[in-house]
Design a protein around this motif. Structure first.
Motif, short mmCIF file in Angstrom:
data_model
loop_
_atom_site.label_atom_id
_atom_site.label_comp_id
_atom_site.label_asym_id
_atom_site.label_seq_id
_atom_site.Cartn_x
_atom_site.Cartn_y
_atom_site.Cartn_z
N ALA A 152 0.85 -1.19 0.00
CA ALA A 152 0.00 0.00 0.00
C ALA A 152 0.89 1.23 0.00
O ALA A 152 2.05 1.18 0.43
N TYR A 153 0.34 2.33 -0.51
CA TYR A 153 1.10 3.58 -0.55
C TYR A 153 0.14 4.74 -0.64
O TYR A 153 -1.05 4.56 -0.99
N VAL A 154 0.64 5.92 -0.34
CA VAL A 154 -0.19 7.12 -0.42
C VAL A 154 -0.20 7.60 -1.86
O VAL A 154 0.85 7.87 -2.44
N SER A 155 -1.40 7.69 -2.45
CA SER A 155 -1.49 8.14 -3.84
C SER A 155 -2.09 9.54 -3.95
O SER A 155 -2.08 10.12 -5.04
N SER A 156 -2.63 10.05 -2.86
CA SER A 156 -2.98 11.47 -2.88
C SER A 156 -3.04 12.01 -1.46
O SER A 156 -3.34 11.27 -0.51
N VAL A 157 -2.70 13.30 -1.37
CA VAL A 157 -2.82 14.04 -0.12
C VAL A 157 -3.56 15.32 -0.48
O VAL A 157 -3.08 16.10 -1.32
N GLY A 158 -4.72 15.49 0.09
CA GLY A 158 -5.53 16.65 -0.28
C GLY A 158 -5.66 16.71 -1.79
O GLY A 158 -6.01 15.70 -2.43
N PRO A 159 -5.37 17.86 -2.38
CA PRO A 159 -5.56 17.99 -3.82
C PRO A 159 -4.40 17.46 -4.66
O PRO A 159 -4.47 17.51 -5.89
N ILE A 160 -3.35 16.95 -4.01
CA ILE A 160 -2.17 16.51 -4.75
C ILE A 160 -2.27 15.01 -5.05
O ILE A 160 -2.31 14.19 -4.13
N HIS A 161 -2.32 14.67 -6.31
CA HIS A 161 -2.54 13.28 -6.72
C HIS A 161 -1.32 12.71 -7.41
O HIS A 161 -0.67 13.39 -8.19
N LEU A 162 -1.05 11.46 -7.13
CA LEU A 162 -0.08 10.70 -7.92
C LEU A 162 -0.88 9.82 -8.87
O LEU A 162 -1.57 8.89 -8.43
N ASP A 163 -0.82 10.13 -10.16
CA ASP A 163 -1.67 9.41 -11.11
C ASP A 163 -0.92 8.31 -11.87
O ASP A 163 -1.50 7.63 -12.71
#
Lengths: 352, 352, 352, 352
Positions: A152-163
């Motif tokens: 598992a990993y963080v793919s977004s924080v607030g409005p910042i997305h890793l797409d």
């Protein structure tokens, strides 16, 4: 039916309040003969604990788990594994200000309504501290299924997305930054964003993505206990989760069947995997992947109106811990719940 | 643990294959003394059944439910309610072409892998026809909780979205058009879009939104059996569902705590309701609302490659029924599952 | 939790009242690929049904079971097996005299107290007719475990006891007489005794003994779900059962440890078997044997005082069926419940 | 499904081996707001513990229970009650002689067969020490149901029987003698008998009778979860139990219906109570009474042949503790399990 158990054959029951003497749990149904790597369990525990970096909460929780049963000479015995995690920091006075007050978007009010009163210290049973016990159970489940890889990993924080599609990510980088985002550039931006949120005394939500690889074909039960239905329930049971989607998810609802269908290779694998590794509720051997949405936690360091138990609206300012973004800490919890669900279905599948 | 039951105190167990002699189920735990409105049950059944309009599948399913027990002189007796729904149309030959073939994105392949063989007729147990039994159980659950109002509707079809907040919609219009979208303009566009998809021999997904009103405070259990976790599992157990979100959902993950927190009114209600009527897994008396994403169904009338059980890729063209968009038909199923979940928690809550 | 299910992995749920349209049930968890011998199921059904001889009740119950799902081309598919047993004889008027009356030692009174009202026809849900569904589920469980031999027989009727150790009995004789006692002399005496009881318009109790052979080592779970605890519960759930003992039973409580301990042979078998094939709740490979005590059924053809729902004591004479001794008919039910318990533990044991 | 939980709504899960660090458990489902009398819990614990008199085992077990959660300001909170009972006496070397040996009529052999290996110290999980956790859960269940009176007592030791009907006994005398027999004369004879058994280095079984008074009408579920079926299972799950009978029990099987039927009084009570307070599986408000048979415990101080794990028969002499008759110590365990069963059904009954 107070809902403190998960699973049927790999059954986890937890107990404990945030500021009680100890948390803990019982794992019933773990097969015998598994050589446990206790250090690996501690690693998972330390991934979950607060105070790991400047961007997360500063509370010190040693979170040392003590196993009390079910293990003999380093191996599981097949009998229930009981464990406790002592709460070393039980200063009740920190929480006297919320004794008679319901904080907005916390469980204070509904607990009082449902149970008549509550252990108000640190959120009591509704505190995310309960998830420490899940991480223990998940760490053991992972060791029960060594061939299955859960990342598992963080793919977004607030409005910042890793797409970036997960296939292009290097999972070995997840733990290399405090945000637990495998893309270093995104991680840096997310981290800066969280620092800013911290300065504002505010909090922010985000999304955890999870990829499960090497799952055998056949896990999951048709109809009500579909694999993704249990994964969804498990994720939605984590504090602050507001949404779950797997495979094509909500975007899939905009597609046509001719685009969405995954065509087969001769070996039974599929050319695409919009299905997310699950067909009709049963794993098909392809990667399982899903996304979990977390709202911002309710405890902010700004002043907000609260309700007291006499019906008065009174301003309240958050005290004590400030965790501007819990999403990185949720990563090991998402993995733990995924492992528990898989362990349960793995055992169920042996009965066919 | 074949996963064919749902619920603890209001427990629904279903059986039946698409082309077997009958579907059916048992509802165990329905309290005694409820005067059943059998006609209202038939209305729910007819909402689910195919062939209601030009935009949905043409198969005739009378879906007449026969109650065999648990009802005496029109009232529930507290003993299990057994019921069957005969399959009147069991022409097996229609499906001989898929006997040895795995259709893309169907459950054919995983069933064969898991069980060794399968009833291939019409998808067998994996067919959405199973949901007819859920609608029966949900219709009775609704009558058990007459004060609670459950309204589901189609809020998107493929790329066409209805973004109006539910508060501004007139739920009495839901049944006024075949798309089950309460906004007539959107409904007309959606309907035209589905007609076009039908012409293409294709299918399309969509989203069902659901609003539950007049829920008492206190339903839901902390930790694993949170109200939204069970709702999520229940929805994800419906065929073709890929995602679930409640309250602020995935959008909530982009927000700050200061924006997301729902401030109280003196009476315990909240000024906003981004929480979606649930705090800490327990209903708080505000409206519960959630969204359910459906992928396009896999059976299309175009030619696609399939896999046979000898490892050959062979082109296959969909035959028989064509249901270009099942999302309108999913509306009563979403409501039924929501009713079942609420009935279960309603009974559990009586034990405190 | 209305208690109409048995088992965890081989899960049987039943429905149906004595005089409703049909009885039936769902077997969830039966593994796939079992070639069912439907005739053998009918044999078990006919063993249970009344009207088999002069000494038992005369009611005609064809008891033809209809399977509706879970079987394809003669084999179980792994999906739930739904079945119904139509009630062909539903003359309600026979029972109008007990509508407002509570018969002594029947469940009439407690049903009215618990549920507010009841389906009074033929005892409704409390009728032993419900056990027909158990026999279906047990017959399939037997086929799932072909190597295990389950033999029950009548070992006492009223004061007449067959004290011969089971090892000296010829189980092939059980079905050779209507009493189902493998010792012909005892059977004749018992039969005569029952005829006499019938003439008196009375009823009599008895004991069913059961021997289970070829059980693999390891069935049963420690602590709460001990093999004999589940067998005990299963037997005590049969109508009219008042007691259960296994192995040395109540007599064992009078013995010394030095007499009671079963000494080992080098192969792990034991020289004696006072343990009854179970050690610490787990099968040890020796024969399992137990005894089940049945009280006399309450419906007698003599006049007895009953209570009406207004608090009046009124004399009542039994009408309709007279079953002077149900114990012979209980034999297949005891076997069925034993088979269900073993099937469940057999599947559980596969998860280790 | 390792079987370490009991109950559905008042759910008790236990963990712990005889010589592990601690025993313990989780009680899930205890309603909130119960003011706990912790001293009363300790009294129950001390009733169970060994070393209370010359006739029972001499091991010192302080058995101090530590509550870790679910209690706040002296009251239950409705969240799970976690507790541990540290094992203060963990000298493993005492048990090295049984590491590779299977003692006759112990669970050693079946544990090794089922799990592959075992914690051999003091019987591990199969030790009756596990029942300490049950006594905790039962003591809380008793406090949850203050109006219900549960009294168990020893009614036979080996061949010595107390045949006085319970109505003629003075339950206040139960704790006045180490045998826990309310009839002083019988108690003295039993005590002498046990002393003699102790001198022989032998053990003896016995019977515990239990009477439950002031039970409301309506507890128990029809069909599989009859009140007496659950009581039977609960009792049979206690170590060394070989039989269970309630009401008229095995003697009832010798009676005629005309003798056995309990005729009503106008208020719904019955003139006799051969039914044992339960009709059709549901409490009828009359006294519930039952008998539980205990075999002699297997550990004797005489030399007996044992089997080692290489297939050799070797003589072995019991060491350490000698408990010539555990039946008096089983009295509080019988009461605890009865209380747990009643608490569960009490909660279930609230859902009607």
């Amino acid at each position: 039916m107070a809902g403190n158990s998960y699973g049927t054959l790999y059954k986890v029951t937890t107990f404990g309040e945030s500021h009680g003497e100890a948390l803990g749990g019982i794992i019933d149904g773990c097969p015998s003969g598994i050589q446990l790597d206790l250090e690996a369990i501690e690693v998972e525990m330390s991934r979950r604990k607060p105070g790991q970096s400047a961007i997360v909460t500063q509370r010190k929780e040693p979170d040392a788990v003590q196993f009390l049963s079910g293990i003999f000479e380093g191996k599981t015995t097949g009998t229930p594994i009981g464990f406790i995690i002592p709460n070393t920091n039980q200063k009740s006075d920190d929480y006297s200000h919320i004794k008679d007050n319901y904080r907005p978007s916390h469980a204070d009010y509904v607990y009082d309504q449902k149970y008549g009163f509550r252990d108000y210290r640190g959120g009591g049973r509704s505190s995310a501290r309960e998830t420490a016990s899940r991480v223990v159970a998940g760490a053991i489940a992972k060791q029960m299924l060594p061939e299955i890889k859960i990342n598992a990993y963080v793919s977004s924080v607030g409005p910042i997305h890793l797409d970036t599609p997960y296939q292009e990510l290097d999972f070995s980088k997840i733990e290399s930054n405090p945000v637990r985002c495998p893309d270093e550039k995104s991680a840096a931006i997310m981290e800066e964003y969280i620092r800013d949120i911290r300065k504002q005394g505010d909090t922010v939500g985000g999304v955890v993505s999870c990829v499960i690889q090497n799952v055998p074909v056949g896990l999951g039960e048709p109809v009500f206990d579909k694999l993704h239905a249990e994964l969804g329930k498990a994720m939605l049971s984590i504090n602050a989760v507001k949404g779950f989607e797997y495979g094509s998810g909500f975007l899939g609802s905009e597609m046509k069947g001719s685009e969405h269908n995954d065509l087969y290779n001769p070996d039974g694998t599929t050319k695409t995997n919009l299905s997310g590794g699950i067909q009709g509720g049963i794993s098909n051997g392809m990667d399982i992947y899903f996304r979990v949405a977390f709202k911002p936690v309710a405890t902010i360091m700004q002043t907000q109106d609260s309700l007291d138990n006499k019906g008065n609206i009174t301003p309240m300012t958050g005290k004590g811990r400030h965790d501007p973004c819990v999403v990185p800490r949720a990563v090991p919890i998402v993995e733990a719940m995924a492992a528990i669900v898989l362990a349960d279905f793995y055992l169920i599948n042996k009965t066919y």
